[in-house]
Design a protein around this motif. Structure first.
Motif, PDB file in Angstrom:
ATOM      1  N   CYS A 170      -7.398   1.115  -5.137  1.00 32.60           N
ATOM      2  CA  CYS A 170      -6.665   2.134  -5.885  1.00 32.60           C
ATOM      3  C   CYS A 170      -5.599   2.707  -4.966  1.00 32.60           C
ATOM      4  CB  CYS A 170      -7.611   3.237  -6.385  1.00 32.60           C
ATOM      5  SG  CYS A 170      -8.327   4.236  -5.068  1.00 32.60           S
ATOM      6  N   ASN A 171      -4.733   3.556  -5.519  1.00 28.21           N
ATOM      7  CA  ASN A 171      -3.762   4.234  -4.682  1.00 28.21           C
ATOM      8  C   ASN A 171      -4.243   5.642  -4.362  1.00 28.21           C
ATOM      9  OD1 ASN A 171      -3.388   5.515  -7.071  1.00 28.21           O
ATOM     10  ND2 ASN A 171      -1.181   5.278  -7.161  1.00 28.21           N
ATOM     11  N   THR A 172      -3.472   6.342  -3.539  1.00 30.91           N
ATOM     12  CA  THR A 172      -3.898   7.669  -3.077  1.00 30.91           C
ATOM     13  C   THR A 172      -4.033   8.651  -4.232  1.00 30.91           C
ATOM     14  OG1 THR A 172      -2.812   7.286  -0.950  1.00 30.91           O
ATOM     15  CG2 THR A 172      -3.283   9.564  -1.535  1.00 30.91           C
ATOM     16  N   ALA A 197      -7.371   8.114  -5.781  1.00 32.10           N
ATOM     17  CA  ALA A 197      -8.441   8.576  -4.888  1.00 32.10           C
ATOM     18  C   ALA A 197      -8.546  10.088  -4.911  1.00 32.10           C
ATOM     19  CB  ALA A 197      -8.177   8.065  -3.473  1.00 32.10           C
ATOM     20  N   LYS A 198      -7.413  10.767  -5.055  1.00 34.07           N
ATOM     21  CA  LYS A 198      -7.416  12.224  -5.049  1.00 34.07           C
ATOM     22  C   LYS A 198      -8.176  12.782  -6.249  1.00 34.07           C
ATOM     23  CE  LYS A 198      -4.322  16.217  -4.933  1.00 34.07           C
ATOM     24  NZ  LYS A 198      -2.895  16.673  -4.897  1.00 34.07           N
ATOM     25  N   ARG A 227       0.831  -1.200   0.000  1.00 35.96           N
ATOM     26  CA  ARG A 227       0.000   0.000   0.000  1.00 35.96           C
ATOM     27  C   ARG A 227       0.872   1.259   0.000  1.00 35.96           C
ATOM     28  NH1 ARG A 227      -4.349   2.072  -1.511  1.00 35.96           N
ATOM     29  NH2 ARG A 227      -5.526   0.267  -0.747  1.00 35.96           N
ATOM     30  N   ARG A 228       1.953   1.266   0.797  1.00 34.86           N
ATOM     31  CA  ARG A 228       2.819   2.445   0.822  1.00 34.86           C
ATOM     32  C   ARG A 228       3.517   2.670  -0.510  1.00 34.86           C
ATOM     33  NH1 ARG A 228       5.799   1.740   6.779  1.00 34.86           N
ATOM     34  NH2 ARG A 228       3.906   2.067   8.067  1.00 34.86           N
ATOM     35  N   ASP A 233       0.975   4.092  -2.875  1.00 39.80           N
ATOM     36  CA  ASP A 233       0.652   5.476  -2.549  1.00 39.80           C
ATOM     37  C   ASP A 233       1.813   6.408  -2.839  1.00 39.80           C
ATOM     38  OD1 ASP A 233      -1.853   4.757  -1.770  1.00 39.80           O
ATOM     39  OD2 ASP A 233      -1.411   4.633   0.373  1.00 39.80           O
ATOM     40  N   ARG A 288     -11.897  11.552  -3.370  1.00 41.15           N
ATOM     41  CA  ARG A 288     -12.052  10.776  -2.148  1.00 41.15           C
ATOM     42  C   ARG A 288     -10.819  11.003  -1.254  1.00 41.15           C
ATOM     43  NH1 ARG A 288     -16.268  10.550  -4.465  1.00 41.15           N
ATOM     44  NH2 ARG A 288     -17.787   8.816  -4.458  1.00 41.15           N
ATOM     45  N   HIS A 314      -9.610   8.898   0.963  1.00 36.13           N
ATOM     46  CA  HIS A 314      -8.821   7.691   1.194  1.00 36.13           C
ATOM     47  C   HIS A 314      -9.167   6.657   0.122  1.00 36.13           C
ATOM     48  CE1 HIS A 314      -7.254   4.061   3.182  1.00 36.13           C
ATOM     49  NE2 HIS A 314      -6.442   4.899   3.824  1.00 36.13           N
ATOM     50  N   PRO A 315      -8.199   5.840  -0.308  1.00 31.45           N
ATOM     51  CA  PRO A 315      -8.482   4.817  -1.337  1.00 31.45           C
ATOM     52  C   PRO A 315      -9.614   3.869  -0.948  1.00 31.45           C
ATOM     53  CG  PRO A 315      -6.116   5.089  -1.101  1.00 31.45           C
ATOM     54  CD  PRO A 315      -6.732   5.900  -0.015  1.00 31.45           C
ATOM     55  N   ASP A 316      -9.784   3.603   0.354  1.00 32.23           N
ATOM     56  CA  ASP A 316     -10.836   2.669   0.763  1.00 32.23           C
ATOM     57  C   ASP A 316     -12.233   3.186   0.387  1.00 32.23           C
ATOM     58  OD1 ASP A 316      -8.912   1.032   1.745  1.00 32.23           O
ATOM     59  OD2 ASP A 316      -9.141   1.639   3.849  1.00 32.23           O
TER      60      ASP A 316
END
Length: 545
Positions: free
Chosen positions: A54-56, A59-60, A32-33, A36, A64, A66-68
């Motif tokens: 998805c990654n950050t 999401a941006k 995940r890191r 991101d 959103r 956060h990806p969650d």
């Protein structure tokens, strides 16, 4: 058991689970890191086209925090326009249906801030450990700046052309036009320097550089303006192709040329510069680095050629397998004859009498048929057999019919054939053309097999279309026919109307490919309940001289 003992056992179990799951959680957190940390938006969807993650960065742009928050949503629930969402999902379905990566394409993405960006998107299929497709992965690279630079360049070039026309028509406004050209040059420099793949240059009529700029110069180890004052003929004396392009442009022709420098491939637009009298005073060149595009195109072409050759060989082997089954039955019958003759010859040898002439002739017949079957199977199964030669198409038609008859494929069918009295000369690979005939004829035999209410018949008609210069072969059957809604699909790989286990779905696509390579074509007519007709045409050639 005491309560405290039970509680202690549960805590021990949870502790062991925590120890086992800790590396998994650590690996997932590390992944995940890593995702991101990437500047490129990345997402992955399931077969239902809902987001699995998805990654950050993604999401941006989706608005959103956060990806969650993206997990479980569809494109229609994100701030895209409906028409854009429809396009994204169509591309996703293409990847899921084909199992192949979707080529890089530029597509618009309107983020949560309402601003439209352009991204170069690559989508690839996701497979599990067994190789089954379970989703699609997408990576987006923001190319908005590049597109804007290209648009600015086009605007600048248009402004330059307009200024050039105005100079010719309005000499009195030359000063004003000079100011417009200066503005255009500034805009052009800004646009060109913002692109690392582009450079622009200019030379006079003697081949002396008068201008050189652009972000693409850095890759060649050059600075903007470094070439000015130098002769292109001296600097690039070894690049004869590029010098040839320049000389061609100095004749007054505008065109696009391709060349290589230091292992890089360039697409260059050459534009001659004319004075008021129409005399060429120099050339402007705009070069774009297309190395990556060229590499991907070559890889794609190589892969397409490899797949095409594989399809040809797979279908050839499938045809060979069909014939081999029938030939095996025929060879078993011949072996019965040979065993009988062996007993007879043994008896003659024991009695000291010579065998009868009729039995010797029967032995010769059996040997000839065994050799003939072997030749047929070896010719058809031999890989890479694609020698082009001149041949009489009548011989191939009769030979293919005999091969199918010997293999027992047409034993339940009435076969009628008609050929011209004179040779029909064509030029092609004998083995591949034989594969075309065997495929069409065996398909016709399969089509009439279920027929019970009328005569099961296959008709092969060979004729010449002398006016058009083509040899034509029509294979008709009185079979079940092909539904109209499936006619457009029969040339697609893996599509078949035959029952499971009876067809590969590669025969007709391969047949059409072979004919197209020979300069021919394939046409189909069909009516449900009446039958089908496949007609192929090949260019006629003259006989041997």
């Amino acid at each position: 058991m005491k309560p405290w003992a039970a509680d202690g056992g549960g805590e021990s179990m949870r502790a062991r689970e925590a120890v086992v799951q800790a590396p998994v959680r650590q690996e997932a957190e590390l992944l995940r890191r890593l995702l991101d940390a990437l500047p490129y938006p990345i997402f992955w969807k399931g077969r239902d086209l809902r987001f699995l993650g998805c990654n950050t960065a993604f999401a941006k742009i989706a608005g959103r925090a956060h990806p969650d928050e993206v997990v479980g949503l569809t494109d229609y629930e994100l701030p895209w326009r409906k028409e854009d969402s429809d396009f994204y999902r169509a591309c996703d379905r293409q990847v899921l249906e084909s199992g192949e990566p979707f080529p890089d394409c530029e597509e618009p993405v309107r983020g949560s801030d309402g601003r439209q960006r352009w991204t170069q998107t690559c989508k690839v299929p996701l497979r599990d450990e067994q190789g089954a497709l379970f989703g699609v992965l997408g990576i987006l690279v923001d190319v908005t700046a590049r597109r804007e630079a290209q648009e600015q360049l086009q605007v600048a070039l248009a402004a330059g052309d307009a200024a050039n026309r105005m100079l010719k028509a309005q000499v009195a406004e030359r000063d004003a036009m000079q100011r417009a050209l200066t503005v255009s040059e500034l805009r052009l420099r800004t646009a060109v320097r913002s692109s690392a793949q582009m450079c622009i240059w200019a030379v006079d009529a003697q081949g002396i550089f008068t201008f050189s700029d652009g972000g693409g110069l850095e890759v060649l180890g050059l600075r903007p303006g470094q070439l000015v004052g130098h002769s292109v003929y001296q600097l690039y004396a070894e690049h004869t192709e590029t010098l040839g392009h320049l000389r061609r442009a100095l004749t007054g022709e505008s065109f696009t040329g391709y060349s290589s420098f230091s292992g890089l491939n360039y697409e260059t637009r050459y534009t001659p510069v004319l004075d008021e009298s129409g005399t060429v005073t120099g050339v402007i060149g705009i070069a774009l680095d297309i190395t990556e595009r060229t590499r991907y195109r070559e890889m794609l072409e190589a892969e397409v050629e490899r797949m095409r050759r594989q399809l040809l060989q797979v279908e050839r082997l499938a045809t060979l397998g069909t014939l081999a089954a029938g030939v095996g039955h025929e060879l078993r019958n011949i072996s019965t004859v040979l065993n009988s003759l062996r007993t007879y010859f043994t008896d003659c040898a024991q009695r000291g009498v010579p065998p009868e002439q009729e039995e010797l002739e029967e032995l010769g017949w059996a040997c000839e048929h065994v050799a003939m079957h072997g030749r047929h199977l070896m010719d058809l199964g031999r890989p890479g057999q694609s020698k082009v030669e001149r041949m009489d198409l009548r011989e191939l038609v009769s030979g293919s019919l005999a091969m199918l008859r010997t293999a027992g494929i047409t034993k339940h069918v009435k076969v009628l054939s008609s050929t011209p009295p004179k040779p029909v000369w064509v030029e092609a690979s004998r083995t591949r053309l034989e594969q075309v005939l065997l495929n069409l004829m065996s398909n016709a035999a399969d089509a009439v097999e279920p027929v019970r209410d009328r005569l099961a018949e296959v008709r092969v008609h060979l004729f010449e279309d002398e006016a058009a210069g083509f040899a034509c072969c029509r294979v008709e059957d009185t079979g079940i026919g092909i539904p109209e809604d499936k006619l457009s699909c029969i040339f697609e790989p893996w599509f078949t109307t035959k029952p499971p286990g009876r067809g590969t779905g590669l025969g007709l696509p391969v047949v059409r490919t072979i004919l197209q390579e020979c300069g021919g074509e394939l046409q189909v007519e069909s009516q449900v309940g009446m039958g089908s007709a496949f007609t192929f045409r090949l260019p006629l050639v003259g006989p041997h001289t």
